[in-house]
Design an enzyme around this catalytic site. Structure first.
Site, PDB file in Angstrom:
ATOM      1  N   ASN A 349      32.686  39.375  35.504  1.00  0.00           N
ATOM      2  CA  ASN A 349      33.951  40.030  35.106  1.00  0.00           C
ATOM      3  C   ASN A 349      34.400  39.524  33.730  1.00  0.00           C
ATOM      4  O   ASN A 349      35.556  39.130  33.546  1.00  0.00           O
ATOM      5  CB  ASN A 349      35.043  39.768  36.142  1.00  0.00           C
ATOM      6  CG  ASN A 349      34.822  40.528  37.442  1.00  0.00           C
ATOM      7  OD1 ASN A 349      33.954  41.397  37.518  1.00  0.00           O
ATOM      8  ND2 ASN A 349      35.590  40.200  38.460  1.00  0.00           N
ATOM      9  N   GLU A 378      29.187  40.747  31.660  1.00  0.00           N
ATOM     10  CA  GLU A 378      29.280  41.877  32.595  1.00  0.00           C
ATOM     11  C   GLU A 378      30.229  42.936  32.059  1.00  0.00           C
ATOM     12  O   GLU A 378      31.287  42.622  31.496  1.00  0.00           O
ATOM     13  CB  GLU A 378      29.758  41.396  33.965  1.00  0.00           C
ATOM     14  CG  GLU A 378      29.762  42.512  35.000  1.00  0.00           C
ATOM     15  CD  GLU A 378      30.188  42.052  36.383  1.00  0.00           C
ATOM     16  OE1 GLU A 378      29.715  42.656  37.363  1.00  0.00           O
ATOM     17  OE2 GLU A 378      30.995  41.115  36.478  1.00  0.00           O
ATOM     18  N   HIS A 393      38.495  46.289  36.169  1.00  0.00           N
ATOM     19  CA  HIS A 393      38.133  45.991  37.547  1.00  0.00           C
ATOM     20  C   HIS A 393      38.679  47.108  38.419  1.00  0.00           C
ATOM     21  O   HIS A 393      39.886  47.220  38.605  1.00  0.00           O
ATOM     22  CB  HIS A 393      38.695  44.628  37.970  1.00  0.00           C
ATOM     23  CG  HIS A 393      37.989  44.037  39.153  1.00  0.00           C
ATOM     24  ND1 HIS A 393      38.425  44.188  40.436  1.00  0.00           N
ATOM     25  CD2 HIS A 393      36.836  43.319  39.231  1.00  0.00           C
ATOM     26  CE1 HIS A 393      37.596  43.573  41.265  1.00  0.00           C
ATOM     27  NE2 HIS A 393      36.621  43.044  40.562  1.00  0.00           N
TER      28      HIS A 393
END
Length: 785
Positions: A349, A378, A393
């Site tokens: 993340n 990522e 997210h």
């Protein structure tokens, strides 16, 4: 003055050769040079030693500037920023007054100073100001960027140039010079009426500031011994004499006496004897002479190839006298082996700057990860408005950033700290159309950086080496199966899918693969050359045909299960293929797991939340501290051999003994700078992180009310089975009998990079920033059975 009553024979290779019981409550090195006693502003002494008192840019910073602080589209506030006379910190105005420590930032905590609209904040909110007037101060750790606009381009340049000079001079300072700088900055603050004279009350204030609670009678005796004018004030040379007493290092003086003999200087041969006892196997007489030329302060001694106490202390406080092997601070490992043979610094993340529930997403998070040596980042990709993919997210309140902005940040910053390849781990939730847009952005922005085809067309399935991929970017993502491959497994990069579901019938699996494959864009699939995403469900104890370009992704829970139940099979799998491990989704606050468990089995891409400090990130920093902090560390030989018999759960008998004598600490930071009476009660804990059988920790007693020069003289010993995997973490805490101890500082490094003998350990904060001049002084001994 070494703590404890042990005394060693002159030639014993087993134990240190020093020692006398502590008799004085203070200890630090003498100042290498005297200040100008006529200086009326002692705070400027620091800048004078840096050679910057007459610098026009620094002078302008000392006067201060009214700069616009930019935080959002509507929040643009004028604030006064002014360099403090210590040259180490910048004071800034706040709308609501805070505690004094909340009104400054330190030059040593600056990661970078960028000119123009070179931050996400200024690109989004600074359009009203010409780029020439703007600058961004980026900090180490979690502190947010400071986006500023100056009244004129010239004033902006003064701050850019001035901060660059201060950072350059600070970086070039020796530890002794940093200590001198540090103590004089506190002296300036303790001089309440700024008359360059110190009353006993002001001296007591100074002692509290530097974290020591000294007995009043002893402190006054020390004060009076330096008050030669007998007027209850110290000034000029008297202040210098007091500081020299305060900053003595009796334990180093004792070591020096053991080797120098009656003449109190070290000849080159005597210095060589010390180096040999330190475990410097490659030390020669020529090496000893070079150290004298490098660290000796007295020119006459240097000409006669002699080292005085001051030169000896300079050496022990230098990087060559530190716990970390200096040779390992640059790239020293073989970088020509396949990617699967390396641990690779990896982020989970990466876009988040806080928790994964409602934290902000930012391209700055990628820039910070790259600055820390991260090589695998990522990107969670989702459908966005206007045909532009977004990164955030999913199904949470985290903010969103454009995919193309992240790729631009990769282009601009991926190779500023390391030349070795970067892997973009795509978690793709986009439809075909926006996947094609992603592929276009990757190609158009990254250009030749992007790997679009195999380097060796004759062996396209063989993983290349970091050396072959210097300056290149790899994409980890789904790969369309060949049309003729009717029974192949579906390769997925969706980490949020349930991993524990049972396997279905083969025919249903093939049908599912065909259905999902329709959702993979051919343009994006073509970019997954060496990192084809797959889900690692089971381990085959018998190695089959190599599938080197497949990257298995699995959660920490599944990786832990493999390690504990099939450690050897997992280690064998990881000799040929890359494995990426990520935190469980239940870690809503972006907490981390212990990466050591995964490294034990040879997992390469052990992804952590870089935005979350803690011991887990300390271990990650320690693992990649070596090899030039380039983000790639060669795994031990037994984790690179396909037929390895190694199992982290069954490592065999102990083969190595690590003995750490914790001697003293120096200038530990105050934890509550606003409360003068708050003095730390430090203890030291040494932690061993490795295979389960090696994991252990031991700690010293605590020292009451002394963070300035506490002394322990305690020995901690560990028996180790797999030393090549061991990380040693030195932690200093403030003891509390009624609640958990408070963190003070730490330093983590691989055992194989830990030097033997008398060593200083330079402590880091929770965010990984330097706590200079805070150090531990220890003696290390490593013995193989």
């Amino acid at each position: 003055m070494l703590c404890g009553s042990w005394r060693r024979s002159r030639r014993s290779p087993e134990e240190p050769r020093v020692a006398a019981r502590v008799a004085t409550p203070l200890a630090l090195p003498p100042s290498p040079a005297s200040p100008d006693s006529g200086t009326k502003r002692p705070g400027l002494r620091a800048l004078k030693k840096m050679g910057l008192t007459e610098d026009e840019d620094v002078q302008a910073m000392l006067r201060g500037s009214r700069l616009l602080k930019i935080r959002s589209r509507t929040w643009h506030k004028e604030r006064l920023y002014r360099l403090q006379e210590d040259g180490l910190s910048v004071w800034f105005q706040r709308r609501i007054p805070h505690a004094p420590s909340q009104h400054i930032f330190f030059v040593q905590h600056i990661e970078a100073v960028r000119e123009g609209h070179q931050s996400e904040g200024l690109r989004r909110f600074g359009g009203a100001y010409a780029p020439a007037r703007c600058l961004t101060i980026a900090f180490k750790g979690r502190r947010k960027n400071l986006d500023l606009a100056a009244p004129t381009a010239e004033e902006a340049q003064r701050w850019v140039r001035g901060l660059a000079k201060l950072r350059e001079r600070l970086e070039a300072m020796s530890q002794r010079e940093r200590l001198d700088h540090w103590i004089w900055s506190y002296l300036h603050r303790a001089d309440s009426d700024q008359d360059s004279k110190m009353s006993f009350k002001e001296i007591k204030s100074l002692l509290r500031m530097v974290n020591v609670d000294m007995n009043d009678m002893y402190a006054y005796r020390l004060f009076k011994e330096c008050d030669h004018s007998n007027n209850e004030r110290l000034e000029g040379a008297e202040i210098e004499a007091f500081l020299r007493r305060l900053l003595r290092r009796p334990e180093l003086e004792e070591i020096f006496r053991q080797y120098s003999g009656e003449d109190r200087v070290l000849s080159a041969s005597e210095l060589l004897e010390f180096l040999e006892d330190q475990g410097e196997d490659s030390a020669t007489l020529a090496c000893a002479r070079q150290l004298i030329q490098t660290y000796e302060l007295n020119e006459t001694a240097k000409q006669h190839e002699m080292m005085t106490l001051d030169g000896f202390i300079m050496y022990l406080l230098s990087p060559e006298g530190a716990a970390l092997n200096m040779a390992h601070s640059r790239v020293f490992q073989d970088m020509g082996q396949p990617l699967a043979h390396y641990y690779i610094s990896s982020s989970h993340n990466t876009y988040l700057t806080d928790s994964q529930i409602g934290g902000p997403s930012s391209t700055e998070a990628y820039i910070r990860a790259f600055a820390q040596g991260c090589r695998c980042v990522e990107l969670d990709c989702w459908e966005g408005p206007g045909g532009e993919p977004l990164i955030y997210h999913g199904h949470t309140l985290t903010s969103k950033i454009l995919f193309r902005d992240v790729i631009q940040a990769v282009h601009d910053h991926a190779f500023t700290s390391s030349p070795y390849p970067v892997i973009l781990s795509l978690e793709n939730h986009c439809g075909l159309e926006q996947q094609a847009v992603m592929a276009h952005h990757l190609r158009s922005i990254l250009g030749d950086m992007l790997v679009t085809q195999a380097l060796d067309s004759q062996n396209p399935e063989e993983l290349p080496s970091p050396e072959q991929l210097k300056g290149r970017v790899l994409v980890k993502g789904k790969k369309l199966p060949p049309a003729r491959n009717e029974d192949g497994r579906m390769l997925s990069d969706r980490e949020d899918e349930e991993e524990e579901e049972e396997e279905t019938e083969e025919v249903l699996e093939v049908a599912e693969q065909r259905r999902r494959a329709k959702q993979i864009s051919p343009e994006l699939s073509a970019l997954a050359v060496y990192c084809c995403a797959s889900r690692l469900r089971t381990l085959d104890p018998r190695p089959g045909p190599p599938q080197s370009c497949k990257v298995g992704s699995l959660s920490e829970r599944k990786a832990r299960k493999f390690t504990r139940e099939a450690g050897n099979s997992f280690a064998r799998h990881n000799t040929q293929q890359l494995t990426r491990v990520y935190p469980m989704g239940l870690r809503m606050n972006s907490a981390n797991y212990n990466p050591q468990e995964m490294w034990n089995a040879g997992c390469q891409l052990v992804a952590l939340n870089f935005q979350t400090p803690g011991y887990e990130m300390d271990l990650n920093t320690g693992r990649f501290l070596i090899n030039g902090n380039c983000g790639y560390v060669l795994k031990p030989a037994y984790l690179r051999q396909l037929d390895t018999t190694f199992d982290p759960e069954c490592p065999g008998p102990p083969s190595t003994t690590l003995t750490v004598q914790v001697l003293t600490a120096q200038q530990l930071p105050k934890l509550n700078a606003e409360k003068p009476s708050s003095i730390v009660d430090p203890l030291v804990r040494v932690e061993i992180h490795g295979v389960p059988a090696d994991c252990a920790h031991k700690e010293t007693d605590y020292v009451l009310n002394n963070g300035f020069n506490p002394c322990w003289g305690q020995t901690l010993q560990f028996r180790l089975r797999v030393p090549e995997l061991v990380l040693v973490r030195f932690v200093v805490e403030d003891y509390d009998s009624t609640s958990p101890n408070d963190f003070v500082g730490q330093f983590t490094l691989p055992l194989n990079s830990l030097k033997q003998g008398y060593r200083h350990i330079h402590l880091l904060s929770k965010d990984g920033a330097s706590l200079s001049p805070a150090t531990l002084f220890v003696h290390i001994r490593i013995q193989d059975s």
